[in-house]
Every structure is written in C-alpha cells, then in structure tokens.
Design a protein around this motif. Sequence first.
Motif, PDB file in Angstrom:
ATOM      1  N   ASN A   3       0.792  -1.188   0.166  1.00 44.86           N
ATOM      2  CA  ASN A   3       0.031   0.071   0.010  1.00 44.86           C
ATOM      3  C   ASN A   3       0.916   1.215   0.191  1.00 44.86           C
ATOM      4  O   ASN A   3       2.005   1.313   0.555  1.00 44.86           O
ATOM      5  CB  ASN A   3      -0.977   0.056   1.288  1.00 44.86           C
ATOM      6  N   LYS A   4       0.349   2.250  -0.595  1.00 44.69           N
ATOM      7  CA  LYS A   4       1.053   3.405  -0.677  1.00 44.69           C
ATOM      8  C   LYS A   4       1.214   4.216   0.424  1.00 44.69           C
ATOM      9  O   LYS A   4       2.099   4.776   1.075  1.00 44.69           O
ATOM     10  CB  LYS A   4       0.628   4.511  -1.952  1.00 44.69           C
ATOM     11  N   HIS A   5      -0.075   4.148   1.481  1.00 46.11           N
ATOM     12  CA  HIS A   5      -0.054   4.727   2.834  1.00 46.11           C
ATOM     13  C   HIS A   5       0.327   3.849   3.759  1.00 46.11           C
ATOM     14  O   HIS A   5      -0.364   2.915   3.996  1.00 46.11           O
ATOM     15  CB  HIS A   5      -1.399   5.403   2.788  1.00 46.11           C
ATOM     16  N   LEU A   6       0.790   4.439   4.830  1.00 48.71           N
ATOM     17  CA  LEU A   6       1.057   3.560   6.232  1.00 48.71           C
ATOM     18  C   LEU A   6      -0.271   3.481   6.819  1.00 48.71           C
ATOM     19  O   LEU A   6      -1.030   4.333   6.918  1.00 48.71           O
ATOM     20  CB  LEU A   6       1.910   4.368   6.851  1.00 48.71           C
ATOM     21  N   THR A   7      -0.431   2.099   7.280  1.00 52.87           N
ATOM     22  CA  THR A   7      -1.709   1.951   7.933  1.00 52.87           C
ATOM     23  C   THR A   7      -1.317   2.129   9.345  1.00 52.87           C
ATOM     24  O   THR A   7      -0.115   2.218   9.974  1.00 52.87           O
ATOM     25  CB  THR A   7      -1.815   0.641   7.881  1.00 52.87           C
ATOM     26  N   LEU A   8      -2.486   1.994  10.304  1.00 49.38           N
ATOM     27  CA  LEU A   8      -2.509   2.171  11.684  1.00 49.38           C
ATOM     28  C   LEU A   8      -1.579   1.044  12.219  1.00 49.38           C
ATOM     29  O   LEU A   8      -0.970   1.514  13.178  1.00 49.38           O
ATOM     30  CB  LEU A   8      -4.083   2.101  12.171  1.00 49.38           C
ATOM     31  N   GLU A  15       6.028   2.854  16.645  1.00 58.40           N
ATOM     32  CA  GLU A  15       6.087   3.080  17.969  1.00 58.40           C
ATOM     33  C   GLU A  15       6.490   2.041  18.924  1.00 58.40           C
ATOM     34  O   GLU A  15       7.506   2.382  19.690  1.00 58.40           O
ATOM     35  CB  GLU A  15       4.466   3.426  18.367  1.00 58.40           C
ATOM     36  N   GLN A  16       6.124   0.957  18.665  1.00 61.29           N
ATOM     37  CA  GLN A  16       6.493  -0.113  19.689  1.00 61.29           C
ATOM     38  C   GLN A  16       8.133  -0.325  19.518  1.00 61.29           C
ATOM     39  O   GLN A  16       8.869  -0.260  20.416  1.00 61.29           O
ATOM     40  CB  GLN A  16       5.724  -1.317  19.174  1.00 61.29           C
ATOM     41  N   HIS A  17       8.546  -0.213  18.242  1.00 66.36           N
ATOM     42  CA  HIS A  17      10.087  -0.461  17.954  1.00 66.36           C
ATOM     43  C   HIS A  17      10.818   0.600  18.392  1.00 66.36           C
ATOM     44  O   HIS A  17      12.077   0.398  18.645  1.00 66.36           O
ATOM     45  CB  HIS A  17      10.380  -1.066  16.795  1.00 66.36           C
ATOM     46  N   LEU A  18      10.284   1.859  18.094  1.00 69.24           N
ATOM     47  CA  LEU A  18      10.833   3.130  18.626  1.00 69.24           C
ATOM     48  C   LEU A  18      11.302   3.031  20.246  1.00 69.24           C
ATOM     49  O   LEU A  18      12.395   3.376  20.651  1.00 69.24           O
ATOM     50  CB  LEU A  18      10.322   4.457  18.204  1.00 69.24           C
ATOM     51  N   ASN A  19      10.154   2.449  20.825  1.00 74.74           N
ATOM     52  CA  ASN A  19      10.436   2.427  22.352  1.00 74.74           C
ATOM     53  C   ASN A  19      11.461   1.596  22.688  1.00 74.74           C
ATOM     54  O   ASN A  19      12.195   1.458  23.694  1.00 74.74           O
ATOM     55  CB  ASN A  19       9.091   2.014  23.110  1.00 74.74           C
ATOM     56  N   GLN A  20      11.855   0.594  21.913  1.00 71.42           N
ATOM     57  CA  GLN A  20      12.932  -0.392  22.144  1.00 71.42           C
ATOM     58  C   GLN A  20      14.265   0.156  21.631  1.00 71.42           C
ATOM     59  O   GLN A  20      15.132  -0.687  21.667  1.00 71.42           O
ATOM     60  CB  GLN A  20      12.398  -1.851  21.520  1.00 71.42           C
ATOM     61  N   GLY A  21      14.356   1.101  20.956  1.00 67.55           N
ATOM     62  CA  GLY A  21      15.575   1.805  20.478  1.00 67.55           C
ATOM     63  C   GLY A  21      15.756   1.292  19.009  1.00 67.55           C
ATOM     64  O   GLY A  21      17.013   1.386  18.589  1.00 67.55           O
ATOM     65  N   ALA A  22      14.686   0.941  18.185  1.00 70.32           N
ATOM     66  CA  ALA A  22      15.008   0.487  16.949  1.00 70.32           C
ATOM     67  C   ALA A  22      15.695   1.595  16.101  1.00 70.32           C
ATOM     68  O   ALA A  22      15.202   2.597  16.081  1.00 70.32           O
ATOM     69  CB  ALA A  22      14.167  -0.422  16.382  1.00 70.32           C
ATOM     70  N   SER A  23      16.281   1.341  15.199  1.00 69.85           N
ATOM     71  CA  SER A  23      16.921   2.495  14.089  1.00 69.85           C
ATOM     72  C   SER A  23      15.699   2.355  12.970  1.00 69.85           C
ATOM     73  O   SER A  23      14.971   1.553  12.761  1.00 69.85           O
ATOM     74  CB  SER A  23      18.154   2.268  13.565  1.00 69.85           C
ATOM     75  N   PHE A  24      15.957   3.689  12.204  1.00 69.06           N
ATOM     76  CA  PHE A  24      15.092   3.703  10.929  1.00 69.06           C
ATOM     77  C   PHE A  24      15.050   2.679  10.040  1.00 69.06           C
ATOM     78  O   PHE A  24      14.383   2.031   9.408  1.00 69.06           O
ATOM     79  CB  PHE A  24      15.283   5.322  10.473  1.00 69.06           C
ATOM     80  N   ARG A  25      16.477   2.293  10.025  1.00 65.64           N
ATOM     81  CA  ARG A  25      16.733   1.319   8.748  1.00 65.64           C
ATOM     82  C   ARG A  25      16.261   0.012   9.070  1.00 65.64           C
ATOM     83  O   ARG A  25      15.784  -0.949   8.237  1.00 65.64           O
ATOM     84  CB  ARG A  25      18.285   1.127   8.799  1.00 65.64           C
ATOM     85  N   SER A  26      16.412  -0.476  10.308  1.00 65.07           N
ATOM     86  CA  SER A  26      15.902  -1.867  10.890  1.00 65.07           C
ATOM     87  C   SER A  26      14.225  -1.863  10.667  1.00 65.07           C
ATOM     88  O   SER A  26      13.419  -2.702  10.412  1.00 65.07           O
ATOM     89  CB  SER A  26      16.192  -2.191  12.336  1.00 65.07           C
ATOM     90  N   LEU A  27      13.650  -0.669  11.161  1.00 64.92           N
ATOM     91  CA  LEU A  27      12.255  -0.473  10.942  1.00 64.92           C
ATOM     92  C   LEU A  27      11.759  -0.551   9.554  1.00 64.92           C
ATOM     93  O   LEU A  27      10.739  -1.083   8.958  1.00 64.92           O
ATOM     94  CB  LEU A  27      11.705   0.667  11.516  1.00 64.92           C
ATOM     95  N   ALA A  28      12.748   0.034   8.647  1.00 62.30           N
ATOM     96  CA  ALA A  28      12.252   0.107   6.896  1.00 62.30           C
ATOM     97  C   ALA A  28      12.469  -1.565   6.501  1.00 62.30           C
ATOM     98  O   ALA A  28      11.504  -1.902   5.858  1.00 62.30           O
ATOM     99  CB  ALA A  28      13.268   0.649   6.305  1.00 62.30           C
ATOM    100  N   ALA A  29      13.298  -2.030   7.037  1.00 65.48           N
ATOM    101  CA  ALA A  29      13.242  -3.811   6.804  1.00 65.48           C
ATOM    102  C   ALA A  29      12.356  -4.585   7.364  1.00 65.48           C
ATOM    103  O   ALA A  29      11.848  -5.509   6.541  1.00 65.48           O
ATOM    104  CB  ALA A  29      14.682  -4.187   7.229  1.00 65.48           C
ATOM    105  N   LEU A  30      11.709  -4.064   8.490  1.00 64.66           N
ATOM    106  CA  LEU A  30      10.622  -4.972   9.042  1.00 64.66           C
ATOM    107  C   LEU A  30       9.360  -4.620   8.262  1.00 64.66           C
ATOM    108  O   LEU A  30       8.529  -5.370   8.051  1.00 64.66           O
ATOM    109  CB  LEU A  30      10.320  -4.496  10.629  1.00 64.66           C
ATOM    110  N   LEU A  31       9.110  -3.411   7.828  1.00 66.02           N
ATOM    111  CA  LEU A  31       8.087  -3.031   7.157  1.00 66.02           C
ATOM    112  C   LEU A  31       7.890  -3.076   5.532  1.00 66.02           C
ATOM    113  O   LEU A  31       6.805  -2.961   5.092  1.00 66.02           O
ATOM    114  CB  LEU A  31       7.407  -1.594   7.912  1.00 66.02           C
ATOM    115  N   GLY A  32       9.054  -3.210   5.254  1.00 65.05           N
ATOM    116  CA  GLY A  32       9.184  -3.375   3.890  1.00 65.05           C
ATOM    117  C   GLY A  32       9.245  -1.901   3.270  1.00 65.05           C
ATOM    118  O   GLY A  32       8.519  -1.735   1.901  1.00 65.05           O
ATOM    119  N   ARG A  33       9.320  -0.848   3.937  1.00 63.33           N
ATOM    120  CA  ARG A  33       9.468   0.616   3.412  1.00 63.33           C
ATOM    121  C   ARG A  33      10.752   0.966   3.270  1.00 63.33           C
ATOM    122  O   ARG A  33      11.761   0.425   3.691  1.00 63.33           O
ATOM    123  CB  ARG A  33       8.759   1.282   4.493  1.00 63.33           C
TER     124      ARG A  33
END
Length: 433
Positions: A3-8, A15-33
């Motif tokens: 999807n083009k837009h981020l979902t809830l 939010e969950q992974h930022l609270n755990q100290g995750a980086s933007f790159r690891s979040l991108a790999a997790l979400l495919g963004r």
Amino acid sequence: MKNKHLTLSERQDIEQHLNQGASFRSLAALLGRSPTTISNEVKARALHHQANVPYRVPNACRLRHHCHHSELCVDCPYKKKRYNCRFCKHCNQVCLDFDPEICHKLSAPPYVCNPCPEKQKCTLGRITYQAKHAHNSYTTSWSEDRQGFYLTGLEMERISELVTPRLKQGHSLYSIYQEIRDKIPCSISTTYQLIEQGELKATNFDLPRKISFKTPKKKRPHKVDRQCHVGRSFDDYKQFLTEEEPPHIVQMDSIKGKQGGPVLLSLGWPQHSLIRLHWRAYNDAHSVVEIFNWYERTLGLERFRALFPVLLGDRGSEFSDPTAIEFSPYTGERRTYVFYCDPRRADQKGFLERMHADVRRIFPKGIDFSQYTQEMVDLACDHLNSYPRKKLIDETPLESFSFFLSYEIPTIMGWETIPLAEIYLTPDYFKTK
C-alpha cells in the motif's frame, strides 16, 4: 502490492520498536518501506507536549536552575506554599524571561524521546511518536487536502468573465456550456459549486433552476468528449499502423509552467528529432484546435496531411476534441488521425518526453510563460532544431526533416537554421530576447 499509505498497524509497529530503540533502517526492513519514509513519518507526525514526570514539575526553561522569580501571577493559589515560581507548572506560560531549552538528542535520529532512558526524570518539553495520534493527524490532513477547487484564481476569473454576462442575460448554464465548453477548464457542476460558494460574480439568483442539477460524486477533469478515446486507443493505434503504414507519426503533449498560466503545445517528429512549440493562453481544447487550423490555413490541406498524417497524444482534457482536429473546418474533409496513449503510460510517446528535458533547459519548471511571446518560443525551437544529434549521425533535426520530408514546409513556416556557435540552450539568453 504494498500500500502507498502507512496503516495504523504499521504506525503501531513503529511506535513499539522506537520505544525499544530500533533504528530507522531496521524499521524499514521490518515493514518493507524506505528508511526515508520512516524518517519522514516520525518527524512529520511526532507529538509535541509537556513532560509528565512523577513528583517533578515540568519546566523547559534554560534558567530554571538559577531563577528567583516569584509571584508572577497576581492571584497565584500556590504563593503561600511556594515563593519561587520555577516550581510552578504554569511558570513557562506566564514568565516573560522564558527561554526554552531543546534537548540536543532531538537533533539526531530518531528525533523523538521514545527510546531515551532519561525521559522518566527529564522536565524539558517532550517530543514523542504516538501511533494513534499520528494516524489521526494523517487521515485528517489527507481529507483536508482534497477539499476546495482545483482551480487557480486566474482560471476562476476567466470562468467568471465567460459565464457571468450570459447568465445576467437570462441564459441557462447548460446553453452557455454548449456554445463555449471548449474554453472553460472545468465541468458544469463545478461551475454551479463556484457560484454557490460565491467564487464568481454571478449569484444563485441568476440560476432559477440550479436545484435541478446534481453534483457528481467524483470530480473529473473537464473534457469536451468523454468518449473521445473509444476507437482511438493505443491498441487501435498499433492496429492502424499495420493496416495504413503512414510515413511518420507526430507526437503531441503540453508543457505547463506556472499553475493556471499560459502553457505550450509541443509537437514532435521522432524520425527527425524535430520539435515545434506553440504558446497558448489557456490549457483548453479550443486553443489546441485553433493551432491545427492555423497550420492548415498556412500550408493548405495537402501539405497539412503530409506534415500530420497521424497524431499521438495523452488523454489530457486539451486533446479531448479529436473530431475537430481530424476534420477540416473549411472543407469538412479528413486531414489527420488522432490516437491516445494508455493512462499513465508516458513511455508510449517517449520521444517527446525526452525532448521535454531539452526544452526545460530553456523553460525551467514552474516558469511563467506569460513573459514570453510566440516569436520567442519560435526562436527557442530554431535553436533546439539546429543542434546536431547523435541519433541523426551529427545532422540537425531541421536538416533531416528537410531532406527526408520537405524543403518547402520549413520555408513556408519560417523555420530558420542557427549556426552552431550561436546556439543557446539556457533560459537567460531567451529572457534577454
């Protein structure tokens, strides 16, 4: 397909992974963004709020440790208990000497306080990413961006000039559109809405039967003939080439400058890498038809057919009157054939798209074409068509066109050859002209 837009749910994962100290790159790999998508989302949708630390008063002032202000509020309910205002939760709002302190950690990724280990005792202003707030903020802005009219002030002024005098004479809006619909850049229902909201000089009193017209659920670009592509699609075009075998194809498109201002009609001959540009005050179907009528008046019908055997354009509203282009208004005879590319397939007229890159060297994006005239645009075309091309074995487009197609047409049209040493492809040269 993603999807083009981020979902809830994706924002909740962020939010969950930022609270755990995750980086933007690891979040991108997790979400495919893309990491840039995550970074932009966090920076744009972060919530700014006051710190809420147990047993500590929120205070984001740089002077909070050495401040001695007292009784800043005349009717302070706490002055009997605390004589120093820096211990009051209202201090930052009422103190004239308040100087906010910004945490240095917020200037680097992840730009929010979510993973900070000091947030349980920090009294500075807080910036946090909260999924629910971010999603509500995004959906609200998404809705607001789609409200209003997709028209500039100049376009509304022109609509008012065309429509209002006829309405004052008692004409219906329908009859007005039947006569000048190729000059108005919006649908009849949009014009009703403009009158309803007071954007035009006409009022509802000039529309005694306005209530009989219904607003469509979905707004679409105004087209003279909405079925113009039927029988003229890209598949029909390919079938036509196998049956008729025309000598060459001419591609057409529009080059836009300042929104709502004048535009250029671009015509390209791919076999010869030749391009011609025509200045138009308005981006409507009427102006396009008038240019082809001018070609016929200048060249005659037979030379027109030799110059424009087949036309291929996109599905823009300015090309939505193909019958007026295909048939001569003077003799009623067919003079050319018009076909359309598939939606969102600019590559099907790739030559003209590539040539626009050269045109943009002279007329950058967002430029106001009202400062130019047709003579200046013709001069720019002469410079472009006098520039040698590798595709033509170092010949110029004008030389190739004249040799293979016609020496007569460039002479009649006044197309000139510019010496190589005098060719300019920069905007400053043409501004001086």
